[in-house]
Motif scaffolding. Structure first.
Motif, PDB file in Angstrom:
ATOM      1  N   ILE A 146     -44.949  36.913 -81.636  1.00  0.00           N
ATOM      2  CA  ILE A 146     -44.837  37.624 -82.910  1.00  0.00           C
ATOM      3  C   ILE A 146     -44.425  39.060 -82.608  1.00  0.00           C
ATOM      4  N   VAL A 147     -43.331  39.521 -83.205  1.00  0.00           N
ATOM      5  CA  VAL A 147     -42.895  40.900 -83.035  1.00  0.00           C
ATOM      6  C   VAL A 147     -43.717  41.783 -83.968  1.00  0.00           C
ATOM      7  N   THR A 148     -44.479  42.702 -83.389  1.00  0.00           N
ATOM      8  CA  THR A 148     -45.347  43.564 -84.196  1.00  0.00           C
ATOM      9  C   THR A 148     -44.729  44.923 -84.492  1.00  0.00           C
ATOM     10  N   ASP A 149     -43.767  45.329 -83.667  1.00  0.00           N
ATOM     11  CA  ASP A 149     -43.173  46.647 -83.873  1.00  0.00           C
ATOM     12  C   ASP A 149     -41.829  46.693 -83.159  1.00  0.00           C
ATOM     13  N   SER A 150     -40.910  47.437 -83.695  1.00  0.00           N
ATOM     14  CA  SER A 150     -39.595  47.591 -83.083  1.00  0.00           C
ATOM     15  C   SER A 150     -39.195  49.065 -83.134  1.00  0.00           C
ATOM     16  N   LYS A 151     -38.869  49.613 -81.966  1.00  0.00           N
ATOM     17  CA  LYS A 151     -38.479  51.022 -81.888  1.00  0.00           C
ATOM     18  C   LYS A 151     -37.068  51.127 -81.331  1.00  0.00           C
ATOM     19  N   ASN A 152     -36.299  52.018 -81.920  1.00  0.00           N
ATOM     20  CA  ASN A 152     -34.925  52.222 -81.493  1.00  0.00           C
ATOM     21  C   ASN A 152     -34.792  53.557 -80.770  1.00  0.00           C
ATOM     22  N   TYR A 153     -34.025  53.542 -79.691  1.00  0.00           N
ATOM     23  CA  TYR A 153     -33.818  54.746 -78.894  1.00  0.00           C
ATOM     24  C   TYR A 153     -32.332  54.981 -78.690  1.00  0.00           C
ATOM     25  N   VAL A 154     -31.961  56.247 -78.571  1.00  0.00           N
ATOM     26  CA  VAL A 154     -30.600  56.584 -78.175  1.00  0.00           C
ATOM     27  C   VAL A 154     -30.722  57.655 -77.093  1.00  0.00           C
ATOM     28  N   ARG A 155     -30.008  57.429 -75.979  1.00  0.00           N
ATOM     29  CA  ARG A 155     -30.083  58.345 -74.841  1.00  0.00           C
ATOM     30  C   ARG A 155     -28.673  58.770 -74.445  1.00  0.00           C
ATOM     31  N   PHE A 156     -28.569  59.999 -73.960  1.00  0.00           N
ATOM     32  CA  PHE A 156     -27.273  60.593 -73.649  1.00  0.00           C
ATOM     33  C   PHE A 156     -27.216  60.956 -72.161  1.00  0.00           C
ATOM     34  N   TYR A 157     -26.054  60.693 -71.548  1.00  0.00           N
ATOM     35  CA  TYR A 157     -25.912  60.921 -70.113  1.00  0.00           C
ATOM     36  C   TYR A 157     -24.597  61.631 -69.803  1.00  0.00           C
ATOM     37  N   GLU A 158     -24.631  62.423 -68.730  1.00  0.00           N
ATOM     38  CA  GLU A 158     -23.432  63.092 -68.227  1.00  0.00           C
ATOM     39  C   GLU A 158     -23.323  62.816 -66.728  1.00  0.00           C
ATOM     40  N   ARG A 159     -22.123  62.496 -66.273  1.00  0.00           N
ATOM     41  CA  ARG A 159     -21.918  62.180 -64.865  1.00  0.00           C
ATOM     42  C   ARG A 159     -21.809  63.459 -64.053  1.00  0.00           C
ATOM     43  N   ASP A 160     -22.580  63.535 -62.964  1.00  0.00           N
ATOM     44  CA  ASP A 160     -22.563  64.733 -62.132  1.00  0.00           C
ATOM     45  C   ASP A 160     -21.447  64.668 -61.094  1.00  0.00           C
ATOM     46  N   SER A 161     -21.415  65.659 -60.201  1.00  0.00           N
ATOM     47  CA  SER A 161     -20.343  65.760 -59.205  1.00  0.00           C
ATOM     48  C   SER A 161     -20.356  64.608 -58.209  1.00  0.00           C
ATOM     49  N   GLU A 162     -21.500  63.918 -58.094  1.00  0.00           N
ATOM     50  CA  GLU A 162     -21.610  62.787 -57.177  1.00  0.00           C
ATOM     51  C   GLU A 162     -21.340  61.452 -57.867  1.00  0.00           C
ATOM     52  N   GLY A 163     -20.977  61.511 -59.147  1.00  0.00           N
ATOM     53  CA  GLY A 163     -20.657  60.292 -59.880  1.00  0.00           C
ATOM     54  C   GLY A 163     -21.861  59.586 -60.471  1.00  0.00           C
ATOM     55  N   LYS A 164     -23.032  60.206 -60.414  1.00  0.00           N
ATOM     56  CA  LYS A 164     -24.236  59.600 -60.969  1.00  0.00           C
ATOM     57  C   LYS A 164     -24.486  60.137 -62.380  1.00  0.00           C
ATOM     58  N   TYR A 165     -24.926  59.245 -63.253  1.00  0.00           N
ATOM     59  CA  TYR A 165     -25.213  59.676 -64.624  1.00  0.00           C
ATOM     60  C   TYR A 165     -26.610  60.296 -64.700  1.00  0.00           C
ATOM     61  N   GLN A 166     -26.645  61.519 -65.194  1.00  0.00           N
ATOM     62  CA  GLN A 166     -27.897  62.234 -65.377  1.00  0.00           C
ATOM     63  C   GLN A 166     -28.193  62.350 -66.865  1.00  0.00           C
ATOM     64  N   ALA A 167     -29.442  62.103 -67.223  1.00  0.00           N
ATOM     65  CA  ALA A 167     -29.826  62.155 -68.635  1.00  0.00           C
ATOM     66  C   ALA A 167     -29.731  63.574 -69.172  1.00  0.00           C
ATOM     67  N   ILE A 168     -29.198  63.678 -70.385  1.00  0.00           N
ATOM     68  CA  ILE A 168     -29.215  64.959 -71.105  1.00  0.00           C
ATOM     69  C   ILE A 168     -30.546  64.978 -71.860  1.00  0.00           C
ATOM     70  N   SER A 169     -31.506  65.679 -71.302  1.00  0.00           N
ATOM     71  CA  SER A 169     -32.872  65.608 -71.809  1.00  0.00           C
ATOM     72  C   SER A 169     -33.018  66.288 -73.165  1.00  0.00           C
ATOM     73  N   LEU A 170     -33.630  65.575 -74.085  1.00  0.00           N
ATOM     74  CA  LEU A 170     -34.004  66.150 -75.378  1.00  0.00           C
ATOM     75  C   LEU A 170     -35.527  66.276 -75.481  1.00  0.00           C
ATOM     76  N   ASP A 171     -36.173  66.095 -74.326  1.00  0.00           N
ATOM     77  CA  ASP A 171     -37.623  66.282 -74.224  1.00  0.00           C
ATOM     78  C   ASP A 171     -37.873  67.739 -73.885  1.00  0.00           C
ATOM     79  N   PHE A 172     -38.612  68.456 -74.738  1.00  0.00           N
ATOM     80  CA  PHE A 172     -38.809  69.894 -74.582  1.00  0.00           C
ATOM     81  C   PHE A 172     -39.354  70.224 -73.199  1.00  0.00           C
ATOM     82  N   ALA A 173     -40.228  69.364 -72.654  1.00  0.00           N
ATOM     83  CA  ALA A 173     -40.861  69.647 -71.369  1.00  0.00           C
ATOM     84  C   ALA A 173     -39.888  69.518 -70.203  1.00  0.00           C
ATOM     85  N   ASN A 174     -38.794  68.781 -70.409  1.00  0.00           N
ATOM     86  CA  ASN A 174     -37.854  68.534 -69.311  1.00  0.00           C
ATOM     87  C   ASN A 174     -36.560  69.319 -69.404  1.00  0.00           C
ATOM     88  N   VAL A 175     -36.431  70.148 -70.415  1.00  0.00           N
ATOM     89  CA  VAL A 175     -35.208  70.935 -70.573  1.00  0.00           C
ATOM     90  C   VAL A 175     -35.177  72.059 -69.544  1.00  0.00           C
TER      91      VAL A 175
END
Length: 205
Positions: A176-205
């Motif tokens: 039984i599905v009791t809850d459904s949460k939707n997320y959207v995350r944003f990434y930018e590729r760094d100089s080494e070709g790895k995708y790094q998250a564009i943080s929208l978390d105040f503690a990680n900015v």
């Protein structure tokens, strides 16, 4: 609901709801209060901006997926709504995810009974590892809840027994599905070709 209190000029309301003359309040207490109220005002404004951006992002992504489906006849994301979008140069990507919280209904007990029958019927000794795995899957935590992840992991076992397969169907039917949460995350590729998250978390900015 708290009533709005009119504060006369020259007074402030303290934490107990009392009117205190400003000339009786220490200057440092006024400075502290002004600082807190100013920063809280900024935080609430930022929160509203983030909520507006979240709504915009989900709306625009949904509109693009609909447009893509109409033009190409392909539904992106599947039933769960998970989809990853890239910029043309691959520098940026956006990931939309849907995460569901589930629990089991009484059908799970029928599944457990079928599984117990399987264990009893199979040759003793050769299935000790499976027995341990199953007993672990149906253990309850301190709150009396069964781990959904452990139970669902049983469905990945490659067992062709007819009764076992019926038990796996019973597990599926008990979800039984009791809850459904939707997320959207944003990434930018760094100089080494790895995708790094564009943080929208105040503690990680």
């Amino acid at each position: 609901m708290n009533a709005i209190v009119e504060v006369p000029a020259g007074y402030r309301i303290d934490a107990k709801g009392r009117l205190i003359p400003v000339d009786q309040i220490k200057a440092i207490d006024i400075e502290r209060s002004d600082l807190v109220e100013r920063l809280i005002g900024g935080a609430k404004l930022l929160q509203q901006q983030m909520l507006a951006f979240k709504k915009l992002a989900f709306g625009d992504i949904a509109a693009f997926i609909q447009l893509s489906a109409e033009q190409h006849g392909v539904q992106l994301g599947g039933n769960k709504g998970n989809v990853t979008l890239f910029s043309f140069d691959g520098k940026y990507k956006i990931v939309r995810q849907s995460q569901e919280s589930i629990r089991f209904d009484e059908s799970l007990q029928a599944a457990k009974a079928l599984i117990d029958e399987c264990i009893s019927e199979w040759a003793a000794g050769s299935n000790d590892n499976i027995r341990v795995l199953i007993n672990d899957a149906f253990q309850v935590d301190k709150e009396g809840k069964i781990s959904t992840g452990r139970v669902l992991s049983l469905r990945r076992l490659d067992i062709r027994d007819e009764k076992w397969l019926r038990a796996m169907d019973a597990i599926s039917d008990s979800i039984i599905v009791t809850d459904s949460k939707n997320y959207v995350r944003f990434y930018e590729r760094d100089s080494e070709g790895k995708y790094q998250a564009i943080s929208l978390d105040f503690a990680n900015v």
